[in-house]
Design a protein around this motif. Structure first.
Motif, PDB file in Angstrom:
ATOM      1  N   CYS A   1      41.595  46.383  38.453  1.00  0.00           N
ATOM      2  CA  CYS A   1      40.570  47.438  38.386  1.00  0.00           C
ATOM      3  C   CYS A   1      39.362  47.046  39.240  1.00  0.00           C
ATOM      4  O   CYS A   1      39.099  45.866  39.487  1.00  0.00           O
ATOM      5  CB  CYS A   1      40.101  47.637  36.943  1.00  0.00           C
ATOM      6  N   SER A   2      38.627  48.071  39.651  1.00  0.00           N
ATOM      7  CA  SER A   2      37.352  47.824  40.320  1.00  0.00           C
ATOM      8  C   SER A   2      36.188  48.035  39.353  1.00  0.00           C
ATOM      9  O   SER A   2      35.099  47.514  39.570  1.00  0.00           O
ATOM     10  CB  SER A   2      37.201  48.753  41.531  1.00  0.00           C
ATOM     11  N   ARG A   3      36.443  48.791  38.270  1.00  0.00           N
ATOM     12  CA  ARG A   3      35.372  49.090  37.309  1.00  0.00           C
ATOM     13  C   ARG A   3      36.008  49.364  35.948  1.00  0.00           C
ATOM     14  O   ARG A   3      37.057  50.013  35.865  1.00  0.00           O
ATOM     15  CB  ARG A   3      34.582  50.320  37.774  1.00  0.00           C
ATOM     16  N   ILE A   4      35.381  48.853  34.901  1.00  0.00           N
ATOM     17  CA  ILE A   4      35.815  49.190  33.545  1.00  0.00           C
ATOM     18  C   ILE A   4      34.580  49.537  32.723  1.00  0.00           C
ATOM     19  O   ILE A   4      33.515  48.938  32.880  1.00  0.00           O
ATOM     20  CB  ILE A   4      36.585  48.037  32.866  1.00  0.00           C
TER      21      ILE A   4
ATOM     22  N   HIS B   1      38.014  52.101  29.572  1.00  0.00           N
ATOM     23  CA  HIS B   1      38.251  53.179  30.533  1.00  0.00           C
ATOM     24  C   HIS B   1      38.186  52.555  31.935  1.00  0.00           C
ATOM     25  O   HIS B   1      37.154  52.019  32.344  1.00  0.00           O
ATOM     26  CB  HIS B   1      37.213  54.282  30.361  1.00  0.00           C
ATOM     27  N   MET B   2      39.314  52.629  32.638  1.00  0.00           N
ATOM     28  CA  MET B   2      39.478  51.862  33.871  1.00  0.00           C
ATOM     29  C   MET B   2      39.398  52.731  35.119  1.00  0.00           C
ATOM     30  O   MET B   2      39.799  53.892  35.094  1.00  0.00           O
ATOM     31  CB  MET B   2      40.849  51.165  33.857  1.00  0.00           C
ATOM     32  N   THR B   3      38.896  52.143  36.168  1.00  0.00           N
ATOM     33  CA  THR B   3      39.042  52.683  37.516  1.00  0.00           C
ATOM     34  C   THR B   3      39.884  51.679  38.286  1.00  0.00           C
ATOM     35  O   THR B   3      39.460  50.540  38.516  1.00  0.00           O
ATOM     36  CB  THR B   3      37.684  52.868  38.206  1.00  0.00           C
ATOM     37  N   VAL B   4      41.098  52.086  38.633  1.00  0.00           N
ATOM     38  CA  VAL B   4      42.057  51.186  39.269  1.00  0.00           C
ATOM     39  C   VAL B   4      41.895  51.266  40.775  1.00  0.00           C
ATOM     40  O   VAL B   4      41.772  52.358  41.335  1.00  0.00           O
ATOM     41  CB  VAL B   4      43.487  51.570  38.853  1.00  0.00           C
ATOM     42  N   HIS B   5      41.895  50.109  41.419  1.00  0.00           N
ATOM     43  CA  HIS B   5      41.649  50.140  42.864  1.00  0.00           C
ATOM     44  C   HIS B   5      42.928  50.213  43.675  1.00  0.00           C
ATOM     45  O   HIS B   5      42.896  50.545  44.854  1.00  0.00           O
ATOM     46  CB  HIS B   5      40.817  48.925  43.289  1.00  0.00           C
TER      47      HIS B   5
ATOM     48  N   ALA C   1      43.436  56.858  40.311  1.00  0.00           N
ATOM     49  CA  ALA C   1      42.425  55.851  39.984  1.00  0.00           C
ATOM     50  C   ALA C   1      42.140  55.726  38.501  1.00  0.00           C
ATOM     51  O   ALA C   1      41.561  54.739  38.076  1.00  0.00           O
ATOM     52  CB  ALA C   1      41.128  56.175  40.725  1.00  0.00           C
ATOM     53  N   TRP C   2      42.517  56.749  37.702  1.00  0.00           N
ATOM     54  CA  TRP C   2      42.114  56.746  36.291  1.00  0.00           C
ATOM     55  C   TRP C   2      43.338  56.782  35.379  1.00  0.00           C
ATOM     56  O   TRP C   2      43.842  57.866  35.030  1.00  0.00           O
ATOM     57  CB  TRP C   2      41.205  57.944  36.007  1.00  0.00           C
TER      58      TRP C   2
END
Length: 491
Positions: A157-160, A178-182, A188-189
């Motif tokens: 992920c780039s952001r959680i 809640h993840m943002t996958v790179h 992405a979600w």
């Protein structure tokens, strides 16, 4: 896999050519580290601290300084000494390091053996250094020392964004992630995960419980599916798929909408465990003693303040007296695996299906009534968020408790209460669980004893607000009354 992190950090005298060759043959490369410098462990799977007979102090200091950080990053640590005398001196100066999980101490270890042990170690994915970690709702931030565990578990992920779920009384923190996958072909979600952060030994135990008790005994979809956990020196992170778009059983119960979920929980979700009770004969003995033996109640942890508080409610019996009465009962019960800490917050409900999300306290064998009694007493005695936490006594609640927990209400389930009553919801869910408890008991005293034990169990904690302490003291008084009534019945 180790191939993803092929470096081995080397502290101390340089290895021999033979040692280097053994590592190279296993696709591992040695990186020599200056003992006084900071260490980047992202690409490494292990660290070796090599000690000759001169016992270099800078290597000792490096081991003491970096060990926890390296383990938190997933590395295996090998402390290697040339001889037993040197190892003894290392142990004297670095005892805390040697006691850490993931640290191995070796004397005069053959090069091929050291390389092979390290090659077999799976350090997991490389931590994502730039991972953005945010906690929603102005809740307490994640501690800096714990962030590395999230960076390892969510390296894809780039952001959680961490949405903290209401927890129990333990030090554990539970989040919906809640993840943002790179990197993903699908988008992405992804669906959210859940993550539980706690002491390493507790996470290890809960992970074992998922493998031993959930995979084959709780239907798929009625429990989280656990991914590989991440362990550090002191803490661990358990990650699984989250039950999205769900409500807690606690929330549904307070809206008087929990009936179908309770049936689903007992009959379907936990049915695989409970059915085991009927594959063997019932057991003769005290229900209370069986629950103590299972570790559900720890008498030594009962808080003395509740004995004092209960005296104001007319109860003077010490815990030893109450437990003595319960443990002397001649009873029969069926035994099966039990959740051990079933309550309204560790059950999520979606479309009337009950999903258990916490298996930290599962016990191999306990009376079949133990979980029912735990859920009933938690729902009846736990302080709802809409009540004034600082108001010590609640006369309306106490009066309804007196009605629901009169000894006669364990012979026949209590009747309904006024539908306009403030605690009608509580009466409804208690009556449902009481009917279940009475229906499955092997003797007429089993469920009453199990409820008394669960009320005493609630007196193992006293760190809540005033209203919570009153409720626990009231529970202690109720337990004393139930135990006394059981003794009177038996005599």
């Amino acid at each position: 896999m180790a191939e993803a992190r092929p470096e081995v950090l080397w502290f101390g005298p340089p290895p021999t050519a033979e040692t280097e060759c053994e590592f190279l043959q296993r696709d591992l490369s040695l990186r020599y580290c200056a003992c006084g410098a900071s260490v980047d462990a992202a690409n490494a799977c292990a660290a070796v601290f090599q000690f000759g007979s001169d016992l270099p102090q800078d290597v000792l200091r490096a081991a003491n300084t970096h060990a926890r950080t390296l383990i938190d990053s997933g590395l295996r640590i090998d402390i290697v000494a040339d001889d037993d005398e040197t190892m003894g001196r290392v142990q004297a100066f670095s005892k805390s390091v040697l006691n850490m999980p993931g640290v191995a101490a070796r004397t005069d270890l053959a090069a091929h053996a050291l390389a092979e042990k390290i090659a077999r170690h799976d350090a997991g994915k490389r931590p994502r250094a730039g991972l953005q970690i945010e906690v929603a709702g102005e809740r307490e931030p994640v501690r800096e020392v714990d962030k590395i565990l999230f960076k390892r578990a969510f390296a894809h992920c780039s952001r959680i964004v961490l949405e903290e779920l209401t927890g129990g009384l333990s030090e554990a923190r539970v989040f919906a992630i809640h993840m943002t996958v790179h990197t993903s072909n699908a988008g992405a979600w992804p669906q959210p995960d859940f993550a539980k952060l706690d002491r390493r030994d507790k996470i290890e135990k809960e992970y074992r419980n998922y493998r031993d008790y959930a995979d084959r005994y709780i239907p798929f979809g009625l429990r989280p599916n656990i991914h590989d956990p991440v362990f550090g020196a002191e803490r661990g992170l358990l990650v699984g798929n989250f039950v999205d778009r769900s409500e807690s059983l606690w929330s549904l119960a307070r809206h008087n909408l929990a009936a179908r979920a309770v049936t689903s929980l007992i009959e379907e979700t936990l049915g695989g465990w409970r059915d085991q009770a009927y594959g063997k004969d019932s057991v003769e003995g005290s229900v209370a003693q069986a629950m103590i033996d299972a570790g559900i109640l720890r008498p030594g942890e009962l808080k003395s303040r509740y004995t004092e508080d209960a005296s104001r409610l007319g109860i003077t019996a010490e815990p030893e007296i109450i437990l003595g009465q319960l443990c002397k009962l001649s009873q029969r019960y069926r035994a099966a695996p039990a959740h051990g800490d079933l309550h309204g917050e560790n059950v999520r409900v979606r479309n009337d299906h009950a999903i258990v999300i916490d298996l930290a306290s599962v016990v191999r064998s306990a009376p079949l009534t133990a979980d029912l009694a735990a859920l009933e007493t938690w729902l009846a005695f736990h302080l709802p968020p809409e009540c004034d936490a600082q108001k010590y006594e609640d006369a309306i609640w106490a009066a309804e408790i007196d009605r629901l927990y009169a000894p006669t209400s364990f012979l026949h389930p209590p009747g309904p209460c006024d539908p306009t009553s403030k605690f009608c919801w509580m009466s409804t869910v208690v009556r449902q669980l009481r009917r279940m408890g009475i229906a499955i008991q092997c003797c007429s005293t089993e469920y009453q004893a199990a409820v008394a034990v669960q009320l005493l169990r609630r007196c193992q904690w006293d760190d809540g607000p005033a209203a919570d302490r009153f409720r626990r003291a009231k529970g202690y008084a109720v337990a004393a009354g139930l135990a006394r009534a059981l003794t009177d019945r038996e005599t």
